[in-house]
Design a protein around this motif. Structure first.
Motif, mmCIF file in Angstrom:
data_model
loop_
_atom_site.group_PDB
_atom_site.id
_atom_site.type_symbol
_atom_site.label_atom_id
_atom_site.label_comp_id
_atom_site.label_asym_id
_atom_site.label_seq_id
_atom_site.Cartn_x
_atom_site.Cartn_y
_atom_site.Cartn_z
ATOM 1 N N VAL A 111 0.839 -1.199 0.000
ATOM 2 C CA VAL A 111 0.000 0.000 0.000
ATOM 3 C C VAL A 111 0.877 1.253 0.000
ATOM 4 O O VAL A 111 2.066 1.202 0.300
ATOM 5 C CB VAL A 111 -0.949 0.025 1.222
ATOM 6 N N VAL A 112 0.235 2.365 -0.323
ATOM 7 C CA VAL A 112 0.829 3.686 -0.135
ATOM 8 C C VAL A 112 0.001 4.403 0.921
ATOM 9 O O VAL A 112 -1.232 4.477 0.801
ATOM 10 C CB VAL A 112 0.856 4.500 -1.436
ATOM 11 N N MET A 113 0.656 4.913 1.939
ATOM 12 C CA MET A 113 -0.021 5.614 3.036
ATOM 13 C C MET A 113 0.620 6.985 3.180
ATOM 14 O O MET A 113 1.847 7.096 3.315
ATOM 15 C CB MET A 113 0.122 4.804 4.322
ATOM 16 N N ALA A 114 -0.184 8.039 3.144
ATOM 17 C CA ALA A 114 0.368 9.393 3.202
ATOM 18 C C ALA A 114 -0.553 10.302 3.985
ATOM 19 O O ALA A 114 -1.782 10.196 3.896
ATOM 20 C CB ALA A 114 0.577 9.944 1.794
ATOM 21 N N LEU A 137 -3.009 10.768 10.387
ATOM 22 C CA LEU A 137 -3.747 9.521 10.185
ATOM 23 C C LEU A 137 -3.654 8.625 11.408
ATOM 24 O O LEU A 137 -2.629 8.580 12.092
ATOM 25 C CB LEU A 137 -3.183 8.745 8.990
ATOM 26 N N VAL A 138 -4.738 7.886 11.644
ATOM 27 C CA VAL A 138 -4.760 6.841 12.673
ATOM 28 C C VAL A 138 -5.301 5.570 12.017
ATOM 29 O O VAL A 138 -6.385 5.588 11.412
ATOM 30 C CB VAL A 138 -5.642 7.235 13.869
ATOM 31 N N VAL A 151 -3.975 5.016 1.063
ATOM 32 C CA VAL A 151 -4.608 5.444 2.311
ATOM 33 C C VAL A 151 -4.229 6.888 2.589
ATOM 34 O O VAL A 151 -3.073 7.197 2.891
ATOM 35 C CB VAL A 151 -4.181 4.533 3.476
ATOM 36 N N LEU A 152 -5.231 7.773 2.497
ATOM 37 C CA LEU A 152 -5.037 9.205 2.707
ATOM 38 C C LEU A 152 -5.892 9.719 3.862
ATOM 39 O O LEU A 152 -5.968 10.931 4.079
ATOM 40 C CB LEU A 152 -5.384 9.976 1.429
ATOM 41 N N ALA A 153 -6.567 8.824 4.574
ATOM 42 C CA ALA A 153 -7.417 9.185 5.709
ATOM 43 C C ALA A 153 -7.373 8.049 6.715
ATOM 44 O O ALA A 153 -6.825 6.974 6.436
ATOM 45 C CB ALA A 153 -8.848 9.457 5.243
ATOM 46 N N SER A 154 -7.956 8.263 7.880
ATOM 47 C CA SER A 154 -7.864 7.286 8.963
ATOM 48 C C SER A 154 -8.747 6.062 8.708
ATOM 49 O O SER A 154 -9.769 6.141 8.027
ATOM 50 C CB SER A 154 -8.251 7.944 10.288
ATOM 51 N N VAL A 155 -8.327 4.937 9.281
ATOM 52 C CA VAL A 155 -9.031 3.659 9.128
ATOM 53 C C VAL A 155 -9.366 3.143 10.521
ATOM 54 O O VAL A 155 -8.503 3.099 11.406
ATOM 55 C CB VAL A 155 -8.153 2.641 8.376
ATOM 56 N N GLY A 156 -10.622 2.736 10.722
ATOM 57 C CA GLY A 156 -11.085 2.339 12.045
ATOM 58 C C GLY A 156 -10.564 0.987 12.500
ATOM 59 O O GLY A 156 -9.974 0.210 11.745
ATOM 60 N N GLU A 157 -10.810 0.700 13.778
ATOM 61 C CA GLU A 157 -10.397 -0.555 14.389
ATOM 62 C C GLU A 157 -11.032 -1.737 13.667
ATOM 63 O O GLU A 157 -12.232 -1.733 13.371
ATOM 64 C CB GLU A 157 -10.807 -0.555 15.858
ATOM 65 N N ARG A 158 -10.229 -2.756 13.364
ATOM 66 C CA ARG A 158 -10.630 -4.010 12.723
ATOM 67 C C ARG A 158 -11.257 -3.807 11.338
ATOM 68 O O ARG A 158 -11.822 -4.743 10.769
ATOM 69 C CB ARG A 158 -11.614 -4.771 13.624
ATOM 70 N N ALA A 165 -8.355 -0.047 -3.227
ATOM 71 C CA ALA A 165 -9.214 1.014 -2.695
ATOM 72 C C ALA A 165 -8.416 2.304 -2.513
ATOM 73 O O ALA A 165 -7.202 2.283 -2.320
ATOM 74 C CB ALA A 165 -9.824 0.588 -1.366
ATOM 75 N N VAL A 166 -9.128 3.428 -2.558
ATOM 76 C CA VAL A 166 -8.538 4.739 -2.289
ATOM 77 C C VAL A 166 -9.284 5.328 -1.093
ATOM 78 O O VAL A 166 -10.451 5.712 -1.204
ATOM 79 C CB VAL A 166 -8.636 5.677 -3.500
#
Length: 204
Positions: A111-114, A137-138, A151-158, A165-166
């Motif tokens: 992935v790319v995470m920024a 980001l979290v 990934v350009l925004a936070s992603v929730g638990e589990r 995906a973007v």
């Protein structure tokens, strides 16, 4: 001892551990100006690379596994933290100028995470002269982010983020998100009000 297994034991025992230790030491010795910490049992596979030209930080919890080709570019005073038992597979890339906090027990693919996006809408300025919009980001505990996601925004638990995906908007806990931009298509948590929530998958 079965001598036929000796090369296997050497390759995946002392050679593997020694290679990981050398990669960790190389990063720490070339970043004495920054805050670089590795917890117990961290494995750094081939191609592990960290760039911190400023006074940024990389804090890695115990038993994190970087399988191969991990790259982190941390600018200025940026800070990346990675929780215990998280696994990175092949060739993930992290760009950080503010903060990126990755929880425990996550699985992160190619992935790319920024935490920043280029500004580009001024027709009188080249893109590289327009600066960035930053967004810390979290990534919640136990999140799974599949290959080739951005990934350009936070992603929730589990939360599970599907391949390709973007993620341009924050995603809630215990959800499945697919598409460009990523949208929640299913919830699998314990909230009875949302237990049977499903949505039409986005067209991609």
């Amino acid at each position: 001892m079965d001598l036929r297994r000796l090369p296997f034991r050497i390759r995946y025992g002392p050679v593997r551990r020694a290679g990981s230790a050398v990669r960790r030491w190389r990063v720490q010795l070339t970043h004495l100006h920054a805050d670089v910490q590795f917890g117990d049992g961290v494995y750094c596979g081939p191609g592990f690379r960290v760039e911190i030209p400023g006074n940024g930080a990389l804090i890695v919890g115990p038993r994190v596994h970087f399988r191969r080709g991990f790259t982190a570019e941390i600018s200025g005073g940026g800070r990346v933290t990675i929780g215990a038992d998280t696994v990175f597979t092949w060739d993930p890339v992290i760009h950080c100028s503010t903060t990126i906090d990755i929880g425990e027990g996550c699985m992160i693919g190619r992935v790319v995470m920024a935490d920043g996006n280029h500004r580009f809408r001024d027709p009188d300025q080249p893109v590289m002269a327009q600066g960035y919009d930053f967004r810390p980001l979290v990534i919640g505990d136990g999140a799974m982010i599949a290959n080739h996601a951005v990934v350009l925004a936070s992603v929730g638990e589990r939360t599970f983020v599907g391949a390709n995906a973007v993620v341009s908007r924050d995603l809630p806990d215990y959800s499945v998100a697919l598409g460009q931009p990523a949208r929640v298509v299913e919830y699998f948590g314990k909230d009875p009000a949302r237990k049977n929530e499903k949505r039409r998958p986005p067209s991609v």
